[in-house]
Each structure stands twice: as C-alpha cells, then as structure tokens.
Design an enzyme around this catalytic site. Structure first.
Site, PDB file in Angstrom:
ATOM      1  CB  CYS A 242      -0.916   0.020   1.218  1.00  0.00           C
ATOM      2  SG  CYS A 242      -1.980   1.482   1.270  1.00  0.00           S
TER       3      CYS A 242
ATOM      4  CG  ASP B 235      -1.009   0.239 -15.077  1.00  0.00           C
ATOM      5  OD1 ASP B 235      -1.718   0.751 -14.197  1.00  0.00           O
ATOM      6  OD2 ASP B 235       0.051   0.745 -15.471  1.00  0.00           O
TER       7      ASP B 235
END
Length: 326
Positions: free
Chosen positions: A101, A203
């Site tokens: 994160c 992505d």
C-alpha cells in the site's frame, strides 16, 4: 491451476484488496458473476481498533463463501501474528500481509510499502505470521520504495525463505503510487528465480492485457484492482477469456440496473442506513459513470435514503444500448 497451500482452483484472476472498494457486498457480487479468488479490504493488525465501525466492517467470518482471504497491515511482528491467528479463528482461510500500500497515512506508520526499506523487519513479520497460523500465508508487495531503491529480488527471496505460500507483485515502486505505467520485467525476473506461485498486478484492465502480462512475466495469475470498480463482472470475464480465448458478452443495461438495485440493498443491509447511503454513492457512482450516466450519478448522489436511491436507479435509461462491452 493456481495453488495456495491446500487451496486449488483453475481461476487465474484474483480480485485485489482495495480499501473502500472490496467490501463484503462487492465481493459477494464478484462471486455472483463467477470470480473465485478475492482478497478482503486491508485490516489493521491493531486488534484494539477492530471494534471501530470501519474495522468491524472489514472483519471476515464463516458466513462468507471461501476461500476467505484476509489482508492485514502493520509493522509489529507480534501484533500481526496475533491478528492473523485471531482472523483464522474467526474463519479466515488465507492470510495476506500488506507491504504494497502506497497510501501516505499507511506509510507514515511504517506499514504497507514503507516496510520495503527495512528488510530485516520484513523477514521478522513474515516469519512470525507463518509460525502463528497453520494456514497459507501470502504477501503483496511492490518493486521497491522508489525506482532508485528496487529490492524486489531480495524481498521475494526473504518471503520464500520465510515460508510464504504465494507472492503478489505490483509493477510499481511505492514512490510511483499509481502514476505512470506499471512495468513487468522485474516480475518476470522474480518468477524465473522463485519456486512459489507469483501473481502479477498493476494496470490490468482488459482480458487482452491480462493475457499479455501472463505471457510477459510467466506469472501464475493476475490481480485485478481499480478496473473492477463499478464492474464486478470484469474479473470473471477476464478469467473466461484466459481459459477459452473467447469474450463473454457484457451484461445488458437492464441486468446492470438489477445488479445496482441488489447492490444498494446489500450495502444498506451491511452498513446500516446512514453509512449505507453514503457508501452506495461511491459504488453505484462508479458503475453509473462507467455507463456514461453522469446526470443520473449526480442525482443519485443527492438521494438521502434507500427509497430515494432506488427511485433514482429506476430512471436508468434501458434503451441507451442493449449490450455493454465486457
């Protein structure tokens, strides 16, 4: 066939843990469309905070279909190990450690991707959790702290030596956050050197991209994150394409309307009226924006309760397009 400890399934798509996104109602929807592997929202390893409204809604229990994959965040080996054991007792079946994160509030606490700067602590945390639970332990991480501090090879070896069952790698550094393009060369290098399953992340928004990333990296599976927001059918559609080379037809606008009505009811039931109304604005808004229904999204955001939200969804134009692309 993806294997995580004793859990096996043909699915090569994992729904990423995303705070504020992959809550229980969203995970249920993804499963309804056919997703198998899903990771819960990031949960703090500080058990003293679990009684707060935010953390209590992130806890996983046996009422949820398996495999129940729980993600924990923290920087204290003993605390994370204790939290892992408590989650297993509550019904967790796979424990994931968050070292990926990039959020500032997480990194400020030396958790998430901030841990990548302390390889000794990485080793201590992973070793403590593996020793604390008799179930699979996985790790989600990034390439390194920055493009000048890429240490994924060492982190991956530490993870394998600690007994981690699976490693997920996001193809960016912490400094990149979600800017620029994810890269996959380093992931391919890790795949070539490790003997545990690797999941490639970053992505991946279409079935074709998922196929390309698997080919480029040699990874065992892909993880779908932000692309699934507002499209809970997407993970299963990508999985179908990877297995067959064929695209599934997207849901009709009428089917999407039924899904949104179901989702609103589920969110209100899960969070209660006040919070459910507000969380629904986010989840439903993603789908309405994806549909190009910006005016309806704005109206939905003004709705103040369940009945008003349902009345707004009844206004969705079902004739704007019979089918939606997968």
């Amino acid at each position: 066939m993806l294997r995580i400890g004793n859990y096996m399934h043909a699915s090569k798509v994992v729904v990423a843990p995303m705070a504020g996104v992959t809550d229980r109602p969203f995970r249920d929807l993804c499963r309804q469309f056919g997703a198998h592997w899903l990771v819960s929202e990031m949960l703090t390893s500080d058990v003293n905070l679990w009684e707060s409204k935010k953390s209590s809604h992130r806890l996983v229990d046996e009422s949820e279909p398996g495999p129940r994959w729980v993600q924990l965040a923290g920087n204290d080996p003993e605390a994370i190990a204790h939290a892992a054991a408590m989650n297993v007792a509550a019904g967790g079946e796979i424990i994931d450690i968050n070292m990926g994160c990039p959020a500032k509030k997480v990194c400020k606490k030396a958790a998430g991707s901030a841990l990548l700067r302390d390889e000794k602590l990485v080793s201590d945390i992973l070793g403590a959790v593996v020793a604390a639970v008799d179930l699979p332990v996985t790790l989600k991480t990034r390439l390194g702290w920055s493009r000048d501090e890429i240490n994924i090879d060492r982190i991956a070896k530490i993870a394998e030596d600690a007994g981690i069952d699976l490693l997920t790698i996001h193809g960016r550094s912490r400094a990149c956050k979600f800017d620029g393009q994810a890269t996959y060369d380093e992931i391919a290098g890790v795949v070539s050197r490790l003997n545990i399953p690797i999941i490639a992340n970053g992505d991946i928004t279409t079935p074709e991209q998922a196929e390309q990333v698997l080919q480029l990296t040699g990874a065992d599976a892909v993880m779908i994150g932000r692309a699934a927001q507002g499209q809970p059918w997407l993970p299963a559609h990508i999985d179908h394409y990877l297995a067959t080379g064929e695209h599934l037809q997207g849901p009709s606008r009428e089917a999407v309307q039924r899904m949104l009505i179901q989702q609103v009811h589920a969110l209100h039931g899960f969070y209660g009226s006040y919070t459910g109304t507000r969380v629904a604005r986010k989840h439903i808004g993603w789908t309405l924006s994806w549909l190009g229904e910006e005016a309806l999204r704005r109206s939905f955001n003004q709705a103040g309760d369940l009945d008003q939200q349902l009345a707004t969804l009844a206004q969705l134009d079902l004739k704007a397009g019979l089918e939606i692309a997968a």
